[in-house]
Design a protein around this motif. Structure first.
Motif, PDB file in Angstrom:
ATOM      1  N   MET A   2      14.446  12.543  13.682  1.00  0.00           N
ATOM      2  CA  MET A   2      14.664  11.236  12.929  1.00  0.00           C
ATOM      3  C   MET A   2      13.139  10.960  12.339  1.00  0.00           C
ATOM      4  N   SER A   3      12.892  10.635  11.140  1.00  0.00           N
ATOM      5  CA  SER A   3      11.777  10.218  10.569  1.00  0.00           C
ATOM      6  C   SER A   3      11.606   9.001  10.401  1.00  0.00           C
ATOM      7  N   GLY A   4      12.520   8.030  10.280  1.00  0.00           N
ATOM      8  CA  GLY A   4      12.395   6.586  10.035  1.00  0.00           C
ATOM      9  C   GLY A   4      12.267   6.208   8.549  1.00  0.00           C
ATOM     10  N   LYS A   5      11.839   4.892   8.293  1.00  0.00           N
ATOM     11  CA  LYS A   5      11.730   4.425   7.062  1.00  0.00           C
ATOM     12  C   LYS A   5      10.397   3.924   6.817  1.00  0.00           C
ATOM     13  N   LEU A   6       9.694   4.348   5.659  1.00  0.00           N
ATOM     14  CA  LEU A   6       8.296   3.686   5.236  1.00  0.00           C
ATOM     15  C   LEU A   6       8.486   2.764   4.402  1.00  0.00           C
ATOM     16  N   LEU A   7       7.470   1.865   4.827  1.00  0.00           N
ATOM     17  CA  LEU A   7       7.616   0.254   3.893  1.00  0.00           C
ATOM     18  C   LEU A   7       5.972   0.452   3.397  1.00  0.00           C
ATOM     19  N   LEU A   8       5.993   0.011   1.874  1.00  0.00           N
ATOM     20  CA  LEU A   8       4.725  -0.200   1.681  1.00  0.00           C
ATOM     21  C   LEU A   8       4.800  -1.781   0.920  1.00  0.00           C
ATOM     22  N   ILE A   9       3.537  -2.414   1.474  1.00  0.00           N
ATOM     23  CA  ILE A   9       3.470  -3.686   0.985  1.00  0.00           C
ATOM     24  C   ILE A   9       1.872  -3.815   0.558  1.00  0.00           C
ATOM     25  N   GLY A  10       1.829  -4.273  -0.439  1.00  0.00           N
ATOM     26  CA  GLY A  10       0.490  -4.686  -1.221  1.00  0.00           C
ATOM     27  C   GLY A  10       0.432  -6.011  -1.650  1.00  0.00           C
ATOM     28  N   TYR A  11      -0.625  -6.678  -1.858  1.00  0.00           N
ATOM     29  CA  TYR A  11      -1.051  -7.996  -2.559  1.00  0.00           C
ATOM     30  C   TYR A  11      -2.402  -7.991  -2.771  1.00  0.00           C
ATOM     31  N   LYS A  12      -2.966  -9.092  -3.433  1.00  0.00           N
ATOM     32  CA  LYS A  12      -4.281  -9.404  -3.904  1.00  0.00           C
ATOM     33  C   LYS A  12      -4.574 -10.743  -2.711  1.00  0.00           C
ATOM     34  N   PHE A  13      -5.895 -10.812  -2.694  1.00  0.00           N
ATOM     35  CA  PHE A  13      -6.446 -11.869  -1.685  1.00  0.00           C
ATOM     36  C   PHE A  13      -7.591 -12.323  -2.720  1.00  0.00           C
ATOM     37  N   ASN A  14      -7.664 -13.721  -2.469  1.00  0.00           N
ATOM     38  CA  ASN A  14      -8.630 -14.479  -3.208  1.00  0.00           C
ATOM     39  C   ASN A  14      -9.634 -15.273  -2.269  1.00  0.00           C
ATOM     40  N   VAL A  15      -9.960 -14.434  -1.354  1.00  0.00           N
ATOM     41  CA  VAL A  15     -11.313 -14.838  -0.614  1.00  0.00           C
ATOM     42  C   VAL A  15     -12.123 -13.404  -0.396  1.00  0.00           C
ATOM     43  N   SER A  16     -13.176 -13.813   0.470  1.00  0.00           N
ATOM     44  CA  SER A  16     -13.924 -12.673   0.671  1.00  0.00           C
ATOM     45  C   SER A  16     -13.249 -11.856   1.717  1.00  0.00           C
ATOM     46  N   ALA A  17     -13.441 -10.298   1.635  1.00  0.00           N
ATOM     47  CA  ALA A  17     -13.099  -9.491   2.427  1.00  0.00           C
ATOM     48  C   ALA A  17     -13.043  -9.811   3.772  1.00  0.00           C
ATOM     49  N   SER A  18     -14.418 -10.391   4.039  1.00  0.00           N
ATOM     50  CA  SER A  18     -14.665 -10.643   5.565  1.00  0.00           C
ATOM     51  C   SER A  18     -13.558 -11.775   6.008  1.00  0.00           C
ATOM     52  N   ASP A  19     -13.539 -12.885   5.031  1.00  0.00           N
ATOM     53  CA  ASP A  19     -12.545 -13.979   5.360  1.00  0.00           C
ATOM     54  C   ASP A  19     -10.980 -13.401   5.446  1.00  0.00           C
ATOM     55  N   TYR A  20     -10.647 -12.641   4.729  1.00  0.00           N
ATOM     56  CA  TYR A  20      -9.362 -11.790   4.558  1.00  0.00           C
ATOM     57  C   TYR A  20      -9.176 -11.238   5.886  1.00  0.00           C
ATOM     58  N   THR A  21     -10.175 -10.393   6.453  1.00  0.00           N
ATOM     59  CA  THR A  21     -10.048  -9.724   7.506  1.00  0.00           C
ATOM     60  C   THR A  21      -9.963 -10.639   8.782  1.00  0.00           C
ATOM     61  N   GLN A  22     -10.873 -11.517   8.754  1.00  0.00           N
ATOM     62  CA  GLN A  22     -10.633 -12.704   9.819  1.00  0.00           C
ATOM     63  C   GLN A  22      -9.488 -13.334   9.802  1.00  0.00           C
ATOM     64  N   ALA A  23      -8.854 -13.475   8.756  1.00  0.00           N
ATOM     65  CA  ALA A  23      -7.375 -14.266   8.836  1.00  0.00           C
ATOM     66  C   ALA A  23      -6.337 -13.380   9.258  1.00  0.00           C
TER      67      ALA A  23
END
Length: 102
Positions: free
Chosen positions: A1-22
């Motif tokens: 059984m292979s399962g189901k693949l889900l892909l979620i994408g979005y934009k963030f409007n803060v720095s990459a560091s702030d995004y990662t921390q959040a």
């Protein structure tokens, strides 16, 4: 059984560091989601995009996640926008040849 693949994408409007921390505190909660096998955390700092590639045991587990509190929290976050949600089955034989973790 292979399962189901889900892909979620979005934009963030803060720095990459702030995004990662959040999003880092969400890792444990996501890891505990019933039926989730794994999640990969993509990020593109140049384009300010992030999201996830998820493998679930089945469609019911994936749907429960999509309708649950974690996705509600993420989609309501003011630093995130332009969400894309796609899901698909997996071509098992070909994926095994290319060493997919299914």
């Amino acid at each position: 059984m292979s399962g189901k693949l889900l892909l979620i994408g979005y934009k963030f409007n803060v720095s990459a560091s702030d995004y990662t921390q959040a999003v880092t505190p969400l890792a444990d909660a996501i890891a505990a989601v019933p039926g989730l096998r794994w999640k990969i955390w993509p990020i593109n700092e140049a384009e300010s995009t992030g999201g996830g590639v998820f493998l679930f045991d089945d469609a019911a587990s994936m749907q429960a996640f999509l309708e649950g509190p974690i996705v509600a929290q993420v989609t309501a976050h003011p630093a995130l926008s332009d969400f894309s949600v796609k899901h698909s089955d997996i071509m098992e034989d070909q994926s095994r040849v290319t060493r997919a973790p299914i």
